[in-house]
Scaffold this motif. Structure first.
Motif, PDB file in Angstrom:
ATOM      1  N   VAL A 304      48.210  37.456  21.329  1.00 22.30           N
ATOM      2  CA  VAL A 304      47.059  37.827  20.502  1.00 22.30           C
ATOM      3  C   VAL A 304      45.919  38.352  21.367  1.00 22.30           C
ATOM      4  N   LEU A 305      45.589  37.623  22.426  1.00 21.28           N
ATOM      5  CA  LEU A 305      44.456  38.009  23.259  1.00 21.28           C
ATOM      6  C   LEU A 305      44.739  39.291  24.048  1.00 21.28           C
ATOM      7  N   ALA A 306      45.983  39.455  24.519  1.00 22.34           N
ATOM      8  CA  ALA A 306      46.324  40.664  25.269  1.00 22.34           C
ATOM      9  C   ALA A 306      46.213  41.902  24.399  1.00 22.34           C
ATOM     10  N   LEU A 307      46.738  41.832  23.175  1.00 17.16           N
ATOM     11  CA  LEU A 307      46.675  42.985  22.282  1.00 17.16           C
ATOM     12  C   LEU A 307      45.259  43.219  21.779  1.00 17.16           C
ATOM     13  N   PHE A 308      44.482  42.157  21.611  1.00 17.45           N
ATOM     14  CA  PHE A 308      43.084  42.283  21.209  1.00 17.45           C
ATOM     15  C   PHE A 308      42.328  43.171  22.198  1.00 17.45           C
ATOM     16  N   SER A 309      42.466  42.861  23.472  1.00 19.17           N
ATOM     17  CA  SER A 309      41.727  43.614  24.483  1.00 19.17           C
ATOM     18  C   SER A 309      42.313  45.004  24.691  1.00 19.17           C
ATOM     19  N   PHE A 310      43.641  45.120  24.650  1.00 17.55           N
ATOM     20  CA  PHE A 310      44.277  46.405  24.924  1.00 17.55           C
ATOM     21  C   PHE A 310      43.937  47.439  23.856  1.00 17.55           C
ATOM     22  N   ASN A 311      43.996  47.050  22.587  1.00 24.26           N
ATOM     23  CA  ASN A 311      43.712  48.004  21.522  1.00 24.26           C
ATOM     24  C   ASN A 311      42.248  48.401  21.487  1.00 24.26           C
ATOM     25  N   GLY A 312      41.355  47.472  21.809  1.00 21.36           N
ATOM     26  CA  GLY A 312      39.959  47.844  21.915  1.00 21.36           C
ATOM     27  C   GLY A 312      39.732  48.870  23.010  1.00 21.36           C
ATOM     28  N   PHE A 313      40.466  48.740  24.116  1.00 22.87           N
ATOM     29  CA  PHE A 313      40.361  49.692  25.222  1.00 22.87           C
ATOM     30  C   PHE A 313      40.848  51.080  24.792  1.00 22.87           C
ATOM     31  N   ILE A 314      42.013  51.133  24.151  1.00 23.54           N
ATOM     32  CA  ILE A 314      42.585  52.413  23.732  1.00 23.54           C
ATOM     33  C   ILE A 314      41.674  53.112  22.735  1.00 23.54           C
ATOM     34  N   ALA A 364      50.561  34.429  33.422  1.00 26.05           N
ATOM     35  CA  ALA A 364      49.176  34.300  33.871  1.00 26.05           C
ATOM     36  C   ALA A 364      48.775  35.441  34.794  1.00 26.05           C
ATOM     37  N   GLY A 365      49.688  35.848  35.683  1.00 23.48           N
ATOM     38  CA  GLY A 365      49.398  36.963  36.573  1.00 23.48           C
ATOM     39  C   GLY A 365      49.185  38.260  35.817  1.00 23.48           C
ATOM     40  N   GLY A 366      50.000  38.492  34.779  1.00 25.80           N
ATOM     41  CA  GLY A 366      49.822  39.691  33.969  1.00 25.80           C
ATOM     42  C   GLY A 366      48.476  39.699  33.259  1.00 25.80           C
ATOM     43  N   LEU A 367      48.085  38.563  32.720  1.00 26.20           N
ATOM     44  CA  LEU A 367      46.793  38.469  32.041  1.00 26.20           C
ATOM     45  C   LEU A 367      45.634  38.638  33.024  1.00 26.20           C
ATOM     46  N   ALA A 368      45.795  38.128  34.248  1.00 26.11           N
ATOM     47  CA  ALA A 368      44.756  38.305  35.262  1.00 26.11           C
ATOM     48  C   ALA A 368      44.605  39.778  35.644  1.00 26.11           C
ATOM     49  N   LEU A 369      45.732  40.509  35.706  1.00 27.85           N
ATOM     50  CA  LEU A 369      45.646  41.947  35.950  1.00 27.85           C
ATOM     51  C   LEU A 369      44.875  42.644  34.844  1.00 27.85           C
ATOM     52  N   SER A 370      45.140  42.243  33.604  1.00 23.05           N
ATOM     53  CA  SER A 370      44.412  42.819  32.475  1.00 23.05           C
ATOM     54  C   SER A 370      42.916  42.555  32.602  1.00 23.05           C
ATOM     55  N   ALA A 371      42.554  41.355  33.004  1.00 19.06           N
ATOM     56  CA  ALA A 371      41.141  41.028  33.198  1.00 19.06           C
ATOM     57  C   ALA A 371      40.522  41.921  34.260  1.00 19.06           C
ATOM     58  N   THR A 372      41.284  42.212  35.332  1.00 22.39           N
ATOM     59  CA  THR A 372      40.780  43.086  36.390  1.00 22.39           C
ATOM     60  C   THR A 372      40.493  44.486  35.857  1.00 22.39           C
ATOM     61  N   GLY A 373      41.391  45.008  35.029  1.00 17.63           N
ATOM     62  CA  GLY A 373      41.176  46.327  34.436  1.00 17.63           C
ATOM     63  C   GLY A 373      39.913  46.377  33.597  1.00 17.63           C
ATOM     64  N   HIS A 374      39.703  45.360  32.785  1.00 18.96           N
ATOM     65  CA  HIS A 374      38.490  45.330  31.962  1.00 18.96           C
ATOM     66  C   HIS A 374      37.236  45.149  32.826  1.00 18.96           C
ATOM     67  N   LEU A 398      49.901  47.508  33.516  1.00 19.62           N
ATOM     68  CA  LEU A 398      50.762  46.643  34.333  1.00 19.62           C
ATOM     69  C   LEU A 398      50.682  45.196  33.865  1.00 19.62           C
ATOM     70  N   GLY A 399      49.472  44.737  33.585  1.00 22.98           N
ATOM     71  CA  GLY A 399      49.298  43.356  33.147  1.00 22.98           C
ATOM     72  C   GLY A 399      49.887  43.089  31.785  1.00 22.98           C
ATOM     73  N   VAL A 400      49.628  43.982  30.834  1.00 18.35           N
ATOM     74  CA  VAL A 400      50.129  43.784  29.472  1.00 18.35           C
ATOM     75  C   VAL A 400      51.653  43.857  29.441  1.00 18.35           C
ATOM     76  N   GLY A 401      52.233  44.828  30.156  1.00 20.55           N
ATOM     77  CA  GLY A 401      53.689  44.952  30.180  1.00 20.55           C
ATOM     78  C   GLY A 401      54.365  43.713  30.735  1.00 20.55           C
ATOM     79  N   THR A 402      53.785  43.120  31.773  1.00 25.10           N
ATOM     80  CA  THR A 402      54.345  41.910  32.373  1.00 25.10           C
ATOM     81  C   THR A 402      54.201  40.705  31.442  1.00 25.10           C
ATOM     82  N   ALA A 403      52.995  40.487  30.956  1.00 25.17           N
ATOM     83  CA  ALA A 403      52.722  39.292  30.161  1.00 25.17           C
ATOM     84  C   ALA A 403      53.481  39.290  28.844  1.00 25.17           C
ATOM     85  N   GLU A 404      53.521  40.421  28.160  1.00 28.08           N
ATOM     86  CA  GLU A 404      54.138  40.452  26.830  1.00 28.08           C
ATOM     87  C   GLU A 404      55.643  40.309  26.892  1.00 28.08           C
ATOM     88  N   THR A 405      56.275  40.893  27.896  1.00 29.59           N
ATOM     89  CA  THR A 405      57.729  40.769  28.006  1.00 29.59           C
ATOM     90  C   THR A 405      58.150  39.313  28.124  1.00 29.59           C
TER      91      THR A 405
END
Length: 535
Positions: A304-314, A364-374, A398-405
């Motif tokens: 939920v949180l990964a897609l929340f941030s990713f779609n807002g970015f797009i 957790a590493g994938g989500l941390a990468l996402s945080a770095t991008g934001h 990179l973060g979203v692809g890792t975490a969601e899989t």
């Protein structure tokens, strides 16, 4: 397999024990007699068609918003509803459709949804106004709710072996994420060479392979002991989603008032009623006991949180590249190709990685990468060209692809196979709720910040009509269109004011996403640390 389905389910419902943590790689049901492995992978290939279609449709339409705004003369709120009508209806019906697939057959539901999605897409492509387009998107949400849970639950049953299932889920996630990144390229080309409706029209040929070969190669599966469909629960799920999201939109665009407070309060009250009903009835629409499993609930939260941030970015990036950087829709889509590849590669690399690193730390590493991008977006300078934003998108992908899989594999592996439809529906609901709230909340904050901070340069009122000025105050596209009709000095001043107002909202929304992603990374590391490495 030495553990029965019943004992495995009892173990999964006790997350505090070590065996619960080991439930992720639990084997599924026995393989269908005489079924060859090549047929499994062919079935997976056919399931990728609806996955790609739904993913491409979402982001391609986002990149067509400037063209839609000009063609249909939409307001800022209408633009948000064009984006959100589809995931709003879809999110409200995903759990219902997942449970229905468990009962009537997941392949059957998938084929019905495919026919309906293609037909409605063809009609909606010729929508004469914003209201018709919003209605068509809502209808697509109804049939789309039949597609995504069916694909994921069928994968759970086609691939009972945990290692093969993990690879299949990685391919599924890569198709979903890659399709989301491919959408702007495909959609941009269609908008430039045809018109925005062509994005919807292509659903017809994309669905043909599934409809032609799916009945022969995709095995049917269902819950052998299904309960009845609880219609009041379906209505309650819709009464939760629609008022809350509409209230959030009103709150962000109109400010604090009685109406948004009443809507959000009503939706939350219906959510309380919905949960109580699921706990009390014999055949619940949503099996609340699944959430007692820490692995399951944490993985859902991460999605939920990964897609929340990713779609807002797009949502903001599509407008920034086209309206502020002057890129064409197709050029802005091509600029996102590295992110497309990064998403696919990250998902596939995550599969062997969990044999060496615990899955919780990979998520957790994938989500941390996402945080770095934001973080790059929140604290960076957006006026120096698109390189910073595209670099941030690459890190985010990179973060979203890792975490969601890995989180999706944890979700499927944490439930017995006969409940895969319900689990897949909850996972997809997490996807859509995250996407929906990302565009609704972050999009509304972005729009409100733009409207609040836009300061018209002196002379605009005398140089233009009231209608054009109103459109410029509503959306960034309206401001850019107005600037194109003004003398050079005044046009440049308006563009600068619109950019500053838009960027103010981007910094705020990126800061919110940064905090959420960092919190999600900590949660995943703590809650999933006992899940062992894959064998």
């Amino acid at each position: 397999m030495t553990m029965s389905a019943a004992s495995r389910q009892n173990t999964l419902n006790t997350p505090s024990t070590p065996s619960a943590a080991r439930s992720m790689p639990a084997p599924g049901p026995a393989r269908a007699p005489g079924r060859s492995h090549w047929r499994d992978w062919l079935a997976l290939g056919l399931l990728m068609f609806p996955v790609l279609l739904v993913a491409v449709d979402n982001t391609a339409l986002t990149f067509a918003l400037p063209a839609i705004a000009r063609s249909l003369e939409t307001s800022g709120v209408q633009l948000l509803w064009i984006v959100d009508a589809y995931p709003l209806v879809l999110a409200g019906l995903l759990v219902a459709m997942g449970s229905l697939g468990d009962r009537i057959g997941r392949r059957r539901l998938l084929l019905v949804g495919s026919v309906g999605f293609a037909a409605v897409s063809a009609v909606t492509a010729f929508a004469p106004g914003a209201e018709w387009l919003i209605a068509g998107r809502a209808a697509l949400g109804f049939f789309g709710a039949m597609l995504m849970p069916s694909t994921l639950s069928l994968i759970r049953n086609i691939f009972p072996d945990p290692n093969r299932r993990r690879l299949a889920v990685a391919i599924w996630a890569a198709g979903f994420s890659g399709g989301a990144a491919l959408g702007p390229i495909f959609g941009g080309w269609l908008v430039e060479h045809f018109w925005w409706g062509a994005i919807l029209l292509v659903a017809v040929p994309i669905m043909l392979p599934l409809l032609a070969f799916g009945p022969a190669f995709i095995p049917e599966s269902r819950d052998p002991h299904p309960g009845r469909v609880d219609v009041p629960s379906i209505l309650l799920s819709l009464l939760v989603m629609v008022p809350v999201v509409y209230g959030i939109k009103e709150l962000a665009t109109e400010g604090f008032g009685a109406l948004p407070a009443l809507l959000i309060g009503f939706g939350l009250a219906m959510g309380f009623v919905f949960v109580r009903r699921q706990l009390r009835i014999g055949s619940p629409l949503l099996d609340m006991s699944l959430f007692r499993n820490r692995v399951f609930s944490t993985a859902i939260t991460a999605n939920v949180l990964a897609l929340f941030s990713f779609n807002g970015f797009i949502l903001f990036l599509a407008q920034h590249l086209q309206l502020l950087e002057g890129m064409t829709p197709s050029a802005s889509g091509v600029a996102m190709i590295p992110a497309l590849l990064a998403t696919v590669v990250a998902g596939l690399v995550a599969v062997p990685l969990v044999r060496k690193v615990r899955p919780g730390f990979v998520v957790a590493g994938g989500l941390a990468l996402s945080a770095t991008g934001h973080g790059l977006v929140a604290f960076g300078n957006h006026s120096a060209g698109p390189a910073l934003l595209l670099g941030a998108l690459l890190i985010l992908a990179l973060g979203v692809g890792t975490a969601e899989t890995i989180s999706n594999d944890l979700i499927l592996g944490a439930v017995p196979a006969e409940k895969s439809g319900a689990a897949a529906a909850i996972s997809e609901t997490g996807y859509e709720v995250g996407s929906l709230l990302g565009t609704a909340v972050l999009g509304s904050i972005l729009t409100a910040s733009y409207q609040h901070n836009l300061l018209f340069p002196a002379g605009i009122a005398e140089a233009t009509s009231g209608t054009a000025a109103h459109q410029a105050g509503e959306t960034l596209a309206g401001a850019m269109d107005l600037a194109a009709t003004l003398p050079a000095p005044l046009a440049e001043a308006l563009r600068g004011a619109a950019r500053a107002a838009f960027d103010s909202g981007v910094h705020i929304t990126a800061g919110i996403a940064l905090v959420l992603m960092a919190g999600a990374a900590v949660l995943a590391a703590v809650a999933l640390h006992r899940v062992p490495k894959a064998r």
